[in-house]
Design a protein around this motif. Structure first.
Motif, PDB file in Angstrom:
ATOM      1  N   THR A  31       0.840  -1.191   0.000  1.00 11.18           N
ATOM      2  CA  THR A  31       0.000   0.000   0.000  1.00 11.18           C
ATOM      3  C   THR A  31       0.878   1.244   0.000  1.00 11.18           C
ATOM      4  O   THR A  31       1.651   1.465   0.941  1.00 11.18           O
ATOM      5  N   THR A  33       0.623   5.296  -0.666  1.00 15.55           N
ATOM      6  CA  THR A  33      -0.177   6.485  -0.924  1.00 15.55           C
ATOM      7  C   THR A  33       0.719   7.708  -0.886  1.00 15.55           C
ATOM      8  O   THR A  33       1.402   7.948   0.111  1.00 15.55           O
ATOM      9  N   ARG A  67      -2.571   8.645  -5.808  1.00 17.19           N
ATOM     10  CA  ARG A  67      -2.502   7.373  -5.092  1.00 17.19           C
ATOM     11  C   ARG A  67      -2.302   6.218  -6.058  1.00 17.19           C
ATOM     12  O   ARG A  67      -2.957   6.115  -7.074  1.00 17.19           O
ATOM     13  N   MET A  68      -1.357   5.344  -5.710  1.00 20.79           N
ATOM     14  CA  MET A  68      -1.143   4.121  -6.475  1.00 20.79           C
ATOM     15  C   MET A  68      -2.088   3.050  -5.943  1.00 20.79           C
ATOM     16  O   MET A  68      -2.361   2.997  -4.738  1.00 20.79           O
ATOM     17  N   PRO A  69      -2.617   2.198  -6.799  1.00 25.77           N
ATOM     18  CA  PRO A  69      -3.495   1.125  -6.304  1.00 25.77           C
ATOM     19  C   PRO A  69      -2.724   0.134  -5.443  1.00 25.77           C
ATOM     20  O   PRO A  69      -1.507  -0.001  -5.553  1.00 25.77           O
ATOM     21  N   ASP A  70      -3.455  -0.544  -4.542  1.00 21.41           N
ATOM     22  CA  ASP A  70      -2.819  -1.568  -3.707  1.00 21.41           C
ATOM     23  C   ASP A  70      -2.480  -2.773  -4.577  1.00 21.41           C
ATOM     24  O   ASP A  70      -3.362  -3.427  -5.135  1.00 21.41           O
ATOM     25  N   LEU A  71      -1.192  -3.043  -4.682  1.00 24.82           N
ATOM     26  CA  LEU A  71      -0.711  -4.134  -5.526  1.00 24.82           C
ATOM     27  C   LEU A  71       0.307  -4.965  -4.764  1.00 24.82           C
ATOM     28  O   LEU A  71       0.946  -4.472  -3.821  1.00 24.82           O
ATOM     29  N   ARG A  79       4.401  -2.044 -12.477  1.00 19.30           N
ATOM     30  CA  ARG A  79       3.550  -0.917 -12.868  1.00 19.30           C
ATOM     31  C   ARG A  79       4.353   0.373 -12.976  1.00 19.30           C
ATOM     32  O   ARG A  79       4.234   1.136 -13.941  1.00 19.30           O
TER      33      ARG A  79
END
Length: 223
Positions: A31, A33, A67-71, A79
């Motif tokens: 996560t 952010t 915000r980057m997605p949860d990956l 990504r």
């Protein structure tokens, strides 16, 4: 405005198949952010949070905004490198991240090493990476390699090491060949002795006489 960084808690680690050396990353989401952060700094933070040594090229530029997605960490890395046109390579100790424009292409001379031996050595030491090119060129004794700087550096070092080893073996084989034996026939009166490499091997024709460098058996009048 302060950057906000939230790092998930990682409980289990799973060995994810890497393309070169094995890069072990958590399977739980990473996560991340951030409102606005330098790209190189974000990558360094990624390595710090996962306890991975990371080397980010000075050519890596840009900023992460939003915000980057949860990956999963591997997906996060893929990504970011895709979005910002980067390449990454893990050599087993350090994760190298470079700009795609830094990729190098080399035409290397294999002789006296064969391509099969070269490729096998790259595979054995986990230098090979299916994302980056190492293939035999149409001309005999040449190989074409292309990829990020660290990958090319290791390919080059491997080839230099194999060539040096092959040359050393060739030199050792050449110097290890026994020199031709020196043979001397020594005549003393009616007897002769073979001396091979400075060592007498015993008398030859002990009852023979030697005249004009020719050994003759004794005649009846000499008996």
């Amino acid at each position: 405005m302060k950057n906000i960084l939230i790092v998930g808690v990682f409980i289990s680690l799973s060995a994810v198949r890497a393309l070169g050396a094995t890069l072990e990353l958590p399977s739980t989401p990473y996560t991340y952010t951030v409102l606005d952060q330098d790209l190189a700094a974000a990558l360094q933070e990624f390595g710090n949070n996962l306890n991975i040594r990371i080397n980010v090229s000075t050519h890596v530029k840009g900023r992460i905004r939003g915000r980057m997605p949860d990956l999963a960490p591997r997906d996060f890395l893929e990504r970011v490198t895709t979005l910002y046109n980067l390449q990454w390579y893990y050599d087993g100790l350090v994760l190298y991240v470079s700009d795609a424009h830094e990729a190098e292409s080399r035409l290397l001379v294999l002789n006296p090493v064969t391509f099969d031996a070269f490729k096998a050595a790259l595979d054995a030491l986990k230098i090979s990476d299916e994302r980056y090119v190492v293939r035999a060129a149409p001309e005999d004794g040449l190989v074409f390699a292309s990829g990020p700087p660290r990958f090319i550096a290791l390919v080059d070092q491997m080839l230099n090491g194999l060539v040096a080893e092959a040359q050393a073996r060739r030199t050792l084989t050449t110097t290890a060949k026994p020199a031709p034996a020196s043979v001397l026939m020594l005549f003393r009166g009616s007897s002769s002795t073979v001396i091979r490499d400075g060592r007498p091997e015993g008398p030859v024709l002990p009852e023979a006489t030697h005249q004009d460098n020719v050994a003759h058996a004794p005649g009846p009048s000499q008996r």
